[in-house]
Design an enzyme around this catalytic site. Structure first.
Site, PDB file in Angstrom:
ATOM      1  N   ASP A  51       0.694  -1.400   0.068  1.00 26.33           N
ATOM      2  CA  ASP A  51       0.131   0.288  -0.039  1.00 26.33           C
ATOM      3  C   ASP A  51       1.007   1.240   0.604  1.00 26.33           C
ATOM      4  O   ASP A  51       1.781   1.092   0.045  1.00 26.33           O
ATOM      5  CB  ASP A  51      -0.853   0.110   0.940  1.00 26.33           C
ATOM      6  CG  ASP A  51      -1.883  -1.030   1.267  1.00 26.33           C
ATOM      7  OD1 ASP A  51      -2.324  -1.571   0.059  1.00 26.33           O
ATOM      8  OD2 ASP A  51      -2.452  -1.089   2.188  1.00 26.33           O
ATOM      9  N   TYR A 109       6.432  -9.832   7.023  1.00 25.07           N
ATOM     10  CA  TYR A 109       6.863  -8.427   6.907  1.00 25.07           C
ATOM     11  C   TYR A 109       7.004  -7.785   8.633  1.00 25.07           C
ATOM     12  O   TYR A 109       6.767  -8.638   9.235  1.00 25.07           O
ATOM     13  CB  TYR A 109       4.993  -7.938   6.815  1.00 25.07           C
ATOM     14  CG  TYR A 109       4.265  -7.612   5.900  1.00 25.07           C
ATOM     15  CD1 TYR A 109       4.824  -6.886   4.867  1.00 25.07           C
ATOM     16  CD2 TYR A 109       4.424  -8.735   4.978  1.00 25.07           C
ATOM     17  CE1 TYR A 109       3.965  -6.875   3.616  1.00 25.07           C
ATOM     18  CE2 TYR A 109       3.465  -8.817   3.475  1.00 25.07           C
ATOM     19  CZ  TYR A 109       2.762  -7.611   2.947  1.00 25.07           C
ATOM     20  OH  TYR A 109       3.255  -7.358   1.690  1.00 25.07           O
TER      21      TYR A 109
END
Length: 247
Positions: A51, A109
């Site tokens: 994003d 992540y």
């Protein structure tokens, strides 16, 4: 001939990985640079989306082109064309059917939190003013591995066909002056990691219990989960592929 390219970027100046009509993206910058260098239109297929504002320490994409005779020289010249916040690290020849997105077996992540005000982390981590209960957050994080349906952490109105993700790791650790959350799975839903972190921080602040997190997951309702934390603290750190894709 198909190649994988490994690269990294600091996401502050970009509206995510994927090309968009009215915003600058990492994909657009890389495709323009590769097309200029190779003197032909190059389309890059990424390992996934990030994003706006999210960073990547390791990201992959594949592209098709003519044989590259001098890869080290190509890397040097490509990096000289790219902006300072994007770097290309490797170009690897792969099988013609290899796919950067569909062949990835896991993705990892990290989310960085700092508990003391630090100007050097202003665009690189989330500043949390009060120290959370890390033990309680880790108890709740460990529970996530018992589930596979994470619809409650998915961005609303997406076009995904399934909310099933197989988690391998979810843990909070103190690393130097950071509190780092690491999560590994075969795939992630849009906004999932930031929503997971926001939910676990509610536990760390003493507002929710582990039982509350269970109720959130079972609800399959995004509005029941915690708030999404800021994008600036999120890093894609690893994408793994099977050895069979490489030549």
């Amino acid at each position: 001939m198909r190649y994988f390219v490994e690269f990294s970027y600091f996401g502050k100046n970009y509206h995510g990985w994927q090309k968009q009509p009215n915003a600058i993206s990492v994909q657009q910058v890389l495709e323009d640079t590769f097309s200029t260098f190779f003197r032909k239109s190059i389309d890059l297929v990424g390992a996934g989306r990030t994003d706006a504002g999210v960073h990547a320490k390791q990201m992959f994409a594949h592209f098709d082109g003519e044989p590259i005779e001098d890869i080290p020289n190509a890397l040097h010249r490509l990096n000289s064309f790219l902006p300072d916040d994007i770097a290309v690290h490797h170009i690897l020849q792969v099988n013609d059917e290899a796919h950067a997105r569909f062949d990835a077996v896991s993705r990892t992540y990290e989310y960085w939190v700092v508990e003391n005000k630090n100007p050097f982390y202003i665009d690189a981590a989330y500043y949390l003013k009060n120290q959370p209960d890390v033990e309680a957050m880790n108890e709740a994080a460990a529970m996530l591995l018992d589930y596979q349906d994470f619809e409650c952490f998915s961005k609303s109105n997406t076009d995904v066909k399934t909310y099933i993700c197989h988690l391998e790791k979810a843990v909070w650790e103190r690393k130097d002056d950071q509190l780092v959350f690491t999560i590994t799975a075969d795939r992630f839903l849009r906004n999932m990691v930031r929503a997971v972190v926001g939910t676990l921080l509610e536990v760390g602040k003493g507002k929710w219990t582990k039982a509350d997190v269970k109720s959130v997951i079972n609800s399959k309702d995004r509005s029941k989960a915690g708030p999404s934390v800021p994008a600036k603290g999120l890093y894609l750190t690893s994408v793994l592929y099977p050895d069979k894709i490489y030549k």
